[in-house]
Design a protein around this motif. Structure first.
Motif, PDB file in Angstrom:
ATOM      1  N   PHE A  12      18.147  15.039  14.505  1.00  0.00           N
ATOM      2  CA  PHE A  12      18.346  14.006  13.482  1.00  0.00           C
ATOM      3  C   PHE A  12      18.407  12.631  14.139  1.00  0.00           C
ATOM      4  O   PHE A  12      18.894  12.478  15.258  1.00  0.00           O
ATOM      5  CB  PHE A  12      19.641  14.258  12.711  1.00  0.00           C
ATOM      6  N   THR A  13      17.918  11.637  13.410  1.00  0.00           N
ATOM      7  CA  THR A  13      17.976  10.249  13.865  1.00  0.00           C
ATOM      8  C   THR A  13      18.659   9.413  12.783  1.00  0.00           C
ATOM      9  O   THR A  13      18.696   9.820  11.617  1.00  0.00           O
ATOM     10  CB  THR A  13      16.561   9.694  14.126  1.00  0.00           C
ATOM     11  N   PRO A  14      19.201   8.221  13.136  1.00  0.00           N
ATOM     12  CA  PRO A  14      19.845   7.382  12.110  1.00  0.00           C
ATOM     13  C   PRO A  14      18.861   7.036  11.001  1.00  0.00           C
ATOM     14  O   PRO A  14      17.746   6.591  11.249  1.00  0.00           O
ATOM     15  CB  PRO A  14      20.269   6.139  12.892  1.00  0.00           C
ATOM     16  N   GLY A  15      19.273   7.266   9.752  1.00  0.00           N
ATOM     17  CA  GLY A  15      18.428   6.956   8.607  1.00  0.00           C
ATOM     18  C   GLY A  15      18.889   5.681   7.940  1.00  0.00           C
ATOM     19  O   GLY A  15      19.821   5.016   8.399  1.00  0.00           O
ATOM     20  N   GLN A  16      18.252   5.340   6.836  1.00  0.00           N
ATOM     21  CA  GLN A  16      18.608   4.120   6.127  1.00  0.00           C
ATOM     22  C   GLN A  16      19.914   4.343   5.366  1.00  0.00           C
ATOM     23  O   GLN A  16      20.966   4.056   5.866  1.00  0.00           O
ATOM     24  CB  GLN A  16      17.469   3.725   5.174  1.00  0.00           C
ATOM     25  N   GLY A  17      19.820   4.896   4.152  1.00  0.00           N
ATOM     26  CA  GLY A  17      21.034   5.168   3.394  1.00  0.00           C
ATOM     27  C   GLY A  17      21.728   3.885   2.986  1.00  0.00           C
ATOM     28  O   GLY A  17      21.997   3.030   3.822  1.00  0.00           O
ATOM     29  N   SER A  64      24.693   3.257   2.308  1.00  0.00           N
ATOM     30  CA  SER A  64      26.005   3.069   2.926  1.00  0.00           C
ATOM     31  C   SER A  64      25.902   2.900   4.435  1.00  0.00           C
ATOM     32  O   SER A  64      26.888   2.584   5.093  1.00  0.00           O
ATOM     33  CB  SER A  64      26.900   4.271   2.619  1.00  0.00           C
ATOM     34  N   GLY A  65      24.722   3.107   4.985  1.00  0.00           N
ATOM     35  CA  GLY A  65      24.552   3.008   6.426  1.00  0.00           C
ATOM     36  C   GLY A  65      25.069   4.208   7.171  1.00  0.00           C
ATOM     37  O   GLY A  65      25.094   4.215   8.401  1.00  0.00           O
ATOM     38  N   LYS A  66      25.507   5.241   6.459  1.00  0.00           N
ATOM     39  CA  LYS A  66      26.019   6.455   7.093  1.00  0.00           C
ATOM     40  C   LYS A  66      25.112   7.626   6.726  1.00  0.00           C
ATOM     41  O   LYS A  66      25.494   8.515   5.964  1.00  0.00           O
ATOM     42  CB  LYS A  66      27.444   6.727   6.660  1.00  0.00           C
ATOM     43  N   ALA A  67      23.908   7.611   7.274  1.00  0.00           N
ATOM     44  CA  ALA A  67      22.950   8.665   6.955  1.00  0.00           C
ATOM     45  C   ALA A  67      22.199   9.076   8.207  1.00  0.00           C
ATOM     46  O   ALA A  67      21.994   8.269   9.127  1.00  0.00           O
ATOM     47  CB  ALA A  67      21.971   8.200   5.883  1.00  0.00           C
ATOM     48  N   TRP A  68      21.784  10.336   8.237  1.00  0.00           N
ATOM     49  CA  TRP A  68      20.974  10.869   9.328  1.00  0.00           C
ATOM     50  C   TRP A  68      19.742  11.535   8.728  1.00  0.00           C
ATOM     51  O   TRP A  68      19.803  12.125   7.652  1.00  0.00           O
ATOM     52  CB  TRP A  68      21.786  11.855  10.160  1.00  0.00           C
ATOM     53  N   LYS A  69      18.641  11.445   9.458  1.00  0.00           N
ATOM     54  CA  LYS A  69      17.353  11.894   8.932  1.00  0.00           C
ATOM     55  C   LYS A  69      16.664  12.830   9.926  1.00  0.00           C
ATOM     56  O   LYS A  69      16.646  12.565  11.134  1.00  0.00           O
ATOM     57  CB  LYS A  69      16.469  10.673   8.645  1.00  0.00           C
ATOM     58  N   LEU A  70      16.095  13.900   9.401  1.00  0.00           N
ATOM     59  CA  LEU A  70      15.287  14.815  10.207  1.00  0.00           C
ATOM     60  C   LEU A  70      13.899  14.885   9.588  1.00  0.00           C
ATOM     61  O   LEU A  70      13.741  15.272   8.421  1.00  0.00           O
ATOM     62  CB  LEU A  70      15.912  16.216  10.225  1.00  0.00           C
ATOM     63  N   HIS A  71      12.884  14.489  10.354  1.00  0.00           N
ATOM     64  CA  HIS A  71      11.501  14.524   9.870  1.00  0.00           C
ATOM     65  C   HIS A  71      10.830  15.808  10.352  1.00  0.00           C
ATOM     66  O   HIS A  71      10.883  16.144  11.535  1.00  0.00           O
ATOM     67  CB  HIS A  71      10.723  13.315  10.377  1.00  0.00           C
ATOM     68  N   VAL A  72      10.220  16.508   9.420  1.00  0.00           N
ATOM     69  CA  VAL A  72       9.470  17.723   9.728  1.00  0.00           C
ATOM     70  C   VAL A  72       8.043  17.521   9.247  1.00  0.00           C
ATOM     71  O   VAL A  72       7.820  17.230   8.067  1.00  0.00           O
ATOM     72  CB  VAL A  72      10.086  18.957   9.037  1.00  0.00           C
ATOM     73  N   GLY A  73       7.084  17.664  10.144  1.00  0.00           N
ATOM     74  CA  GLY A  73       5.693  17.480   9.749  1.00  0.00           C
ATOM     75  C   GLY A  73       4.742  18.187  10.680  1.00  0.00           C
ATOM     76  O   GLY A  73       4.855  18.075  11.903  1.00  0.00           O
ATOM     77  N   GLN A  74       3.836  18.942  10.093  1.00  0.00           N
ATOM     78  CA  GLN A  74       2.808  19.604  10.867  1.00  0.00           C
ATOM     79  C   GLN A  74       1.708  20.118   9.943  1.00  0.00           C
ATOM     80  O   GLN A  74       1.982  20.571   8.841  1.00  0.00           O
ATOM     81  CB  GLN A  74       3.386  20.781  11.672  1.00  0.00           C
ATOM     82  N   GLN A  75       0.465  20.006  10.380  1.00  0.00           N
ATOM     83  CA  GLN A  75      -0.698  20.525   9.670  1.00  0.00           C
ATOM     84  C   GLN A  75      -0.708  20.126   8.186  1.00  0.00           C
ATOM     85  O   GLN A  75      -0.806  20.974   7.301  1.00  0.00           O
ATOM     86  CB  GLN A  75      -0.759  22.054   9.812  1.00  0.00           C
ATOM     87  N   GLY A  76      -0.577  18.827   7.933  1.00  0.00           N
ATOM     88  CA  GLY A  76      -0.650  18.338   6.571  1.00  0.00           C
ATOM     89  C   GLY A  76       0.616  18.514   5.755  1.00  0.00           C
ATOM     90  O   GLY A  76       0.676  18.118   4.596  1.00  0.00           O
ATOM     91  N   PHE A  77       1.655  19.112   6.358  1.00  0.00           N
ATOM     92  CA  PHE A  77       2.923  19.326   5.658  1.00  0.00           C
ATOM     93  C   PHE A  77       3.967  18.376   6.222  1.00  0.00           C
ATOM     94  O   PHE A  77       4.114  18.244   7.435  1.00  0.00           O
ATOM     95  CB  PHE A  77       3.383  20.764   5.833  1.00  0.00           C
ATOM     96  N   SER A  78       4.690  17.683   5.355  1.00  0.00           N
ATOM     97  CA  SER A  78       5.672  16.713   5.821  1.00  0.00           C
ATOM     98  C   SER A  78       6.826  16.608   4.835  1.00  0.00           C
ATOM     99  O   SER A  78       6.611  16.591   3.614  1.00  0.00           O
ATOM    100  CB  SER A  78       5.008  15.345   5.991  1.00  0.00           C
ATOM    101  N   LEU A  79       8.040  16.542   5.372  1.00  0.00           N
ATOM    102  CA  LEU A  79       9.209  16.288   4.533  1.00  0.00           C
ATOM    103  C   LEU A  79      10.311  15.672   5.381  1.00  0.00           C
ATOM    104  O   LEU A  79      10.351  15.830   6.599  1.00  0.00           O
ATOM    105  CB  LEU A  79       9.700  17.556   3.824  1.00  0.00           C
ATOM    106  N   ASP A  80      11.207  14.961   4.719  1.00  0.00           N
ATOM    107  CA  ASP A  80      12.344  14.327   5.376  1.00  0.00           C
ATOM    108  C   ASP A  80      13.637  14.882   4.788  1.00  0.00           C
ATOM    109  O   ASP A  80      13.846  14.851   3.575  1.00  0.00           O
ATOM    110  CB  ASP A  80      12.299  12.813   5.180  1.00  0.00           C
TER     111      ASP A  80
END
Length: 424
Positions: A246-251, A253-269
């Motif tokens: 996970f990396t710091p996300g926007q959010g 409140s400034g208290k959010a973490w984000k994990l990006h998953v993407g491969q072979q045309g598939f992507s989600l956060d």
């Protein structure tokens, strides 16, 4: 022919008077008059007897000296007691057709005393259902439940102590007190706080519903899981989130973490966020899910079909769920969307799909506690009987839709070039 699996079969096993009492008590509680499906099991002392039998069989097996099997003194009676099964007196399931509303499906677990063990993981007392005034009106499915982490831990800990004695107690207590970050946070600290009402809401993506594959409709649309009052956990577990990518996300409140998953045309956060105003912990897919859930123009209790279903169920309990007709149909209407062109199974899948679509519709249900019982009550388009048949059919139909077409038969030698000659 109506199904009544109750007194007839059990009369050969336990006294008729005992069966009649639990049977009549449960049937009175369920308040059914003309059930399509009825199953009653008298379980008085059954788990104690079964525990004694299994423990004896296990000890006899250990006496044979099997290799690579540690001599752990399994006590199945103690295990069933920890799970809350030893005091279970009877279990009754009933389905009754009620006008055009569909089927009222009910399940009742009757105990000798108050429910315990596994039956209290979702709460030790009934609480008011509030998802209706929180979830967006266009949600396809919503649910709420209470989760009691300390109850689950107590069951696991007691089972390990029963199995391994003082060694088991020392092992699990040591693990629970082992720091998992530099600040000294322990698993025990986290579990002690895991007492929370959980909200779930999702809306399937319209484009994915049409284009397929079906599972993508859930991942591409808004999806939110909210844990009330657990926002304070985020700073404590953030080092663990970093370890998982996970990396710091926007959010906001400034208290959010984000994990990006993407491969072979598939992507989600995937986002994990603590909401400062409410103190809640959010787990959601895509940035749009946050505003969709936290700032809805209308809530789902303004939707007529939701209101109609909710009015026919208790106002409080342990868990509640609602699914509209749209997502109910989605389960089956795209079952053939990924079928390979020219598949020989297309006709079979089409017939199975046509049958399955007959059993879709809006549904809602809840679970709740009574003084000596744990109950489930649900309004659904199918009875327990039909629901079992639908589930059994959906599995092979789904498997057939995913099978590739069989390869063409191999040509015999000489056929490819038109050689009809025969060897001398």
């Amino acid at each position: 022919m109506k199904i009544r699996l109750s007194l007839a079969a059990l009369a050969l096993i336990v006294p008729a008077g005992l069966i009649a009492n639990t049977y009549e008590d449960n049937l009175d509680s369920l308040d059914v008059e003309n059930p399509e499906f009825l199953l009653h099991l008298n379980l008085e002392d059954d788990f104690n007897d079964l525990g004694s039998l299994l423990s004896g069989a296990y000890m006899a097996y250990l006496a044979t000296g099997p290799q690579n099997v540690p001599p752990i003194p399994l006590d199945f009676q103690a295990l069933f007691n920890r799970l809350g099964l030893s005091s279970l007196k009877a279990w009754t399931m009933a389905s009754e057709k009620v006008g055009e509303k569909g089927f009222l499906n009910q399940s009742l677990f009757r105990f000798d005393g108050a429910p315990s063990g596994y039956f209290l993981i979702t709460g030790r007392e009934n609480r008011s259902f509030t998802i209706g005034s929180n979830a967006p009106a266009d949600a396809d499915m919503v649910a709420e439940m209470y989760f009691d982490g300390p109850v689950l831990l107590e069951i696991v800990r007691n089972v390990l102590v029963d199995l391994m004695g003082d060694m088991g107690r020392g092992m699990i207590d040591g693990q629970l007190q082992q720091p998992i970050n530099e600040e000294g946070l322990t698993p025990q600290d986290i579990i002690d706080q895991l007492q929370s009402k959980i909200y779930v809401a999702l809306r399937a993506d319209d484009g994915a519903l049409v284009e397929g594959p079906p599972a993508m409709a859930l991942l591409q649309g808004p999806l939110m899981v909210s844990f009330s009052g657990l926002g304070d956990l985020l700073p404590l577990i953030s080092p663990l989130l970093v370890q998982k990518g996970f990396t710091p996300g926007q959010g906001s409140s400034g208290k959010a973490w984000k994990l990006h998953v993407g491969q072979q045309g598939f992507s989600l956060d995937l986002y994990v966020e603590a909401v400062e105003a409410s103190g809640d912990l959010l787990l959601y897919l895509g940035e749009q899910s946050r505003d969709w859930f936290l700032n809805p123009e209308e809530t789902i209790d303004s939707v007529a079909e939701y209101e109609d279903m909710a009015d026919q169920l208790p106002d409080e309990g342990l868990s509640f769920w609602f699914a509209n007709e749209r997502i109910s149909k989605w389960q089956f209407e795209n079952i053939d969307s990924q079928m390979p062109e020219g598949s020989p199974y297309a006709g079979v899948v089409a017939v199975g799909k046509q049958f399955l679509m007959r059993f879709t519709g809006t549904q809602a249900g809840c679970s709740f506690l009574e003084e000596d019982a744990y109950r489930v009550k649900a309004w659904q388009p199918t009875s327990y009987k039909s629901g079992t048949a639908v589930a059994l059919l959906a599995i092979p139909v789904g498997m057939l839709s995913a099978l590739p077409p069989p390869p063409p038969p191999e040509e015999a030698p000489g056929e490819a070039d038109g050689d009809d000659s025969t060897p001398d």
